[in-house]
Structures are given as structure tokens and as C-alpha cells.
Write an enzyme that holds these catalytic residues in place. Structure first.
Site, PDB file in Angstrom:
ATOM      1  CG  HIS A   1      -1.949   1.240   1.494  1.00 50.34           C
ATOM      2  ND1 HIS A   1      -2.619   1.729   1.611  1.00 50.34           N
ATOM      3  CD2 HIS A   1      -0.945   2.442   2.246  1.00 50.34           C
ATOM      4  CE1 HIS A   1      -3.590   2.695   1.706  1.00 50.34           C
ATOM      5  NE2 HIS A   1      -2.321   3.463   2.130  1.00 50.34           N
ATOM      6  CD  GLU A   2       2.722   3.593   3.717  1.00 47.91           C
ATOM      7  OE1 GLU A   2       3.144   4.804   3.500  1.00 47.91           O
ATOM      8  OE2 GLU A   2       1.023   3.758   4.732  1.00 47.91           O
TER       9      GLU A   2
ATOM     10  CG  HIS B   1       0.532   6.373  -0.537  1.00 51.50           C
ATOM     11  ND1 HIS B   1      -0.824   7.105  -0.842  1.00 51.50           N
ATOM     12  CD2 HIS B   1       0.393   5.670   1.100  1.00 51.50           C
ATOM     13  CE1 HIS B   1      -1.325   6.625  -0.140  1.00 51.50           C
ATOM     14  NE2 HIS B   1      -0.516   5.749   1.087  1.00 51.50           N
TER      15      HIS B   1
ATOM     16  CD  GLU C   1      -4.107   6.491   1.938  1.00 45.47           C
ATOM     17  OE1 GLU C   1      -4.259   5.596   2.367  1.00 45.47           O
ATOM     18  OE2 GLU C   1      -3.415   7.557   2.286  1.00 45.47           O
TER      19      GLU C   1
ATOM     20  CG  ASP D   1      -6.563   0.648   0.348  1.00 45.45           C
ATOM     21  OD1 ASP D   1      -5.720   0.146   1.031  1.00 45.45           O
ATOM     22  OD2 ASP D   1      -7.358   0.694   1.258  1.00 45.45           O
TER      23      ASP D   1
HETATM   24 ZN   LIG Z   1      -1.865   4.919   2.578  1.00 46.84          ZN
END
Ligand SMILES: [Zn+2]
Length: 435
Positions: free
Chosen positions: A298-299, A302, A378, A382
Site C-alpha cells: 500500500h505504501e 503511494h 488511499e 489499496d
Molecule cells: Zn495510505
């Protein structure tokens, strides 16, 4: 243009009185302050009522994953935090009124003008005085948060000695970095001409990069110990994920977050050569290797989806616009007088302080846009994690993190839309389930 103000052309149309007078600006400030405070209090009240009314039933989507006592704890924790936040908002508003319309800043300007210092040092003294006052107002709330709420709900692991040491270190680091930068900006405001704000903006961007480079290597280690992530199944899973996503590994670290709190987290820090991936030890203890891999994916999302870069570009654009606004206001006597301070163009620190005190009152209405933007990122991160790791593992990790952090599963929808940088758990898990 010049003719309208010429005394010889008595019959020429004159410019009407500018609507921007000190009393008009005072009125605009008072209305904006009252509206933003009312909105914040109303949202907080809705949130507490909503959470409390859903306290006794775990939402169906989580019924098998989160036990009722944990759900009740999350509700009570959320209400306690919101209530403390409301008290802090009221105290901050009282300080803002005391400093501006109450004449506090005018008194401090008078006092610093009497100090046997140069103009720039007088302005720095003024900034320090306001920072100390605002720190003193916030301090009891920070103390209650840690030793009242966090302790009562079993999250706090810090001692009063460590808390005090953190506070002192934080002040010293803030002063060491902030004062030279403030001095530079004050000097530019006086010496760099009408386009000082463009110079200030360029230095501000440079300062942000300096902080990004210093944070992981110099600043964060003052507060926490960072050790390399030990060999094992978690590290193997992470390295495989990084290789799969073509992400160069510049360092995987574990941070001793457990010294202060049982809350867990993971984050990226720094840029270029100083870039690091950091896991709280508390997170590693709780999550299985596949769940850690999903959180990291997930990070990584980003980064790969350029969220970090987009955010920095927005920040740069907004800061340029705000500095241009500050330059205009600093040259407008009604701006000072409308906020209860005699116009002081020879003291740039006054305009700087008034600007940063009053700005949030007017920009508060933009908060939901920033939250919406962040929540969209976000969801995208995901989806990236679901593609490059596993949606099921991410769902399991999220459920554990929500339970461990006692984050509410039933936020008030309007409060959440306004404030939350992350979508509600149910929305994230529903999308991951559909992926
Ligand atoms: Zn996040």
C-alpha cells in the site's frame, strides 16, 4: 489612474471608498471565525453522538472479525479523544481572539519594540513569544492526551520523564531549524524588494527538502532507535515485493515505537539516498509476514502512483499563492488594524504572525477538499496493494490495525467526509473485497 486622484480635476469621477477597511476586515474575520468554530463543534457533536449510538453493535461486515468489547472500547476512545479535541479547539480560539482583537499581539509588539535589539531580533523575539504562548496553551491537552486518554485505554507506554525529554528535544530541534529560517524570511521581507515572496518561496521549497533529508538521518534518531529489519520471513517477503515492484531498497528499519505507545504504523521517509522504509516494532509483532507485505505494498503504491510527488507539487503551488497573499496583506494597513494591531510595515514579523494566526480561520472550509483528495489516494494505494500483494492479507492487516488502534468503525459520515484523510474501514474493505 493618476487623474482620478488629482486635485485639479474636481469634476472627474473619484474612486469610491475601498471596501477593504479595517472595520470591514474585522467583521469578515469575526464571521469566518464564528462559522468555522460552529462548524467544528457541530461536526464533533454529530461524531460523538453517532459513535455512541453505534456502540453496542459491531457492524455486520466486521461481526466475525472484531469482538464486541473491542468495538465498545473503540467507541469510548473515539468519544474521549473528540471531547478533548473540542476543549483544545476552544482554548486555541480563545488564544487567537486574545492575541488579535483582544490586543495581546499589539502589547507584545510594543514590548518587543522596547527591547534593546535590532529590528530583526525584535521580530524574532515576537515570534518566540507567540510560539511560547501557543505552546503553553497546547501543553495541558498534550499531557491529558498521553497520560489521561492513552493511559486509560492501555495504549500509553511513555513515562513522564521520557515525555518531558521529548518535549525539550522537540523545542530545541524546532528552534534550531525554525529560527534561522524565520530570520531569513524576515530579512527577505525587508531587504528583497516587492518580489521578496518569490525568494521566500524558493527558500521555503529548499527548506522542505532539507527537512526531508535531515528527518530520517538526523532528527528521527534523536527520538527513536532505528535498527535494520532482521532476517526472517517478513524481511524475505518485503524484499521479494520490492524486487517485484522494481523498487530500489535503500534500507529497511525497525523503530522502537513500543517505548512510547502500543499504536502501530509503517512509513516511508526521506528521499533519494536518504530514503528509508520504517516499521514500528509494534506493527511487526502483531502482523503476519503476508500482512506486513500488504501494508508495505500500500505504501509503495503511494510512491508508484506519484501521490507523494503530487502532494509536494500542490504544497508548492499553495505556498506560492499564500506568500503572494501575505505580501499584499503586509502592505495593507487595514489587515493589521482589522486584527487589532497598529500597522507596522517596518516590523515584518507582525504581518507574518497575523497571517499565520488568521489564515486557518479562512481556509478551514477547504479541509474537506484536501480530505477527499487524500482519501482518493488511499483507495488507489489499496488497489495497488491488492494487485501487487494480496487484497485478503491487506483486509486482515487493516482489521488488526483498526482493532489495535481502537479506531472507530462507525464514524459520523459528515465528520469523516470533512476530516478523515483515510476512508472509513468499511468502505476500504468493501472495495478490497470487490477487487
Ligand atoms: Zn495510505
Amino acid at each position: 489612474m493618476g487623474r482620478a486622484f488629482s486635485h485639479t480635476s474636481a469634476g472627474a469621477p473619484r474612486a469610491g471608498p475601498s471596501p477593504l477597511t479595517a472595520p470591514a476586515f474585522t467583521a469578515a474575520f469575526v464571521v469566518a471565525l464564528a462559522l468555522s468554530l460552529a462548524l467544528q463543534l457541530w461536526l464533533a457533536r454529530r461524531h460523538m453522538t453517532h459513535v455512541a449510538s453505534h456502540r453496542d453493535a459491531v457492524p455486520p461486515a466486521f461481526a466475525e472479525r472484531i469482538p464486541l468489547p473491542a468495538h465498545r472500547k473503540a467507541a469510548d476512545y473515539t468519544v474521549a479523544r473528540t471531547r478533548l479535541h473540542v476543549a483544545e479547539t476552544l482554548a486555541e480560539t480563545a488564544l487567537l481572539i486574545a492575541l488579535t482583537l483582544g490586543g495581546g499581539l499589539a502589547a507584545l509588539v510594543g514590548w518587543t519594540s522596547s527591547l534593546p535589539l535590532g529590528g530583526l531580533a525584535q521580530d524574532l523575539a515576537l515570534i518566540v513569544a507567540v510560539a511560547v504562548l501557543s505552546g503553553l496553551v497546547g501543553l495541558p491537552f498534550a499531557y491529558r492526551q498521553t497520560f489521561g486518554i492513552e493511559a486509560r485505554f492501555g495504549f500509553n507506554r511513555t513515562t513522564r520523564a521520557l515525555w518531558a525529554a521529548d518535549l525539550v528535544k522537540g523545542i530545541l530541534v524546532g528552534a534550531a531549524l525554525g529560527l534561522p529560517f524565520a530570520a531569513l524570511v524576515l530579512w527577505l521581507m525587508k531587504a528583497a524588494g516587492t518580489l521578496w515572496w518569490v525568494w521566500a518561496w524558493a527558500f521555503w521549497i529548499g527548506f522542505q527538502f532539507l527537512l526531508l533529508a535531515l528527518y530520517p538521518t538526523v532528527i528521527a534518531p534523536l527520538f527513536n532507535k532505528f535498527s535494520p529489519l532482521p532476517e526472517g520471513p517478513a524481511r524475505a517477503a518485503i524484499e521479494a515485493l520490492l524486487a517485484r515492484c522494481g523498487f530500489e531498497n535503500r534500507g529497511l528499519f525497525v523503530m522502537d515505537g513500543s517505548r512510547r505507545s502500543s499504536h502501530g504504523n509503517a512509513f516511508f521517509t526521506g528521499f533519494g539516498r536518504a530514503k528509508r522504509i520504517v516499521f514500528f516494532d509494534t506493527l511487526l509483532e502483531r502482523l503476519a509476514p503476508d500482512e506486513i507485505e500488504a501494508v508495505l505494498a500500500h505504501e509503495l503504491g503511494h510512491f508508484r502512483l506519484k501521490h507523494v510527488l503530487k502532494r509536494m507539487l500542490w504544497m508548492a503551488a499553495f505556498s506560492l499563492a499564500f506568500l503572494a497573499l501575505l505580501a499584499w496583506l503586509a502592505a495593507s494597513p487595514w489587515f493589521y488594524e482589522g486584527l487589532g494591531v497598529p500597522a507596522a510595515p517596518e516590523r515584518p514579523g507582525v504581518a507574518l504572525l497575523l497571517f499565520f494566526l488568521a489564515l486557518p480561520v479562512f481556509t478551514f472550509v477547504l479541509a474537506p477538499l484536501a480530505s477527499l483528495y487524500s482519501r482518493r489516494h488511499e483507495f488507489e494505494a489499496d488497489a495497488f496493494a491488492a494487485k501487487h500483494a494480496s487484497a485478503g492479507s491487506l483486509v486482515r492487516a487493516l482489521v488488526k490495525m483498526y482493532e489495535d488502534n481502537a479506531a472507530t468503525l462507525t464514524p459520523d459520515p459528515l465528520h469523516s467526509a470533512f476530516h478523515d484523510s483515510h476512508p472509513p474501514a468499511a468502505a476500504r474493505i468493501a472495495r478490497l473485497g470487490a477487487a
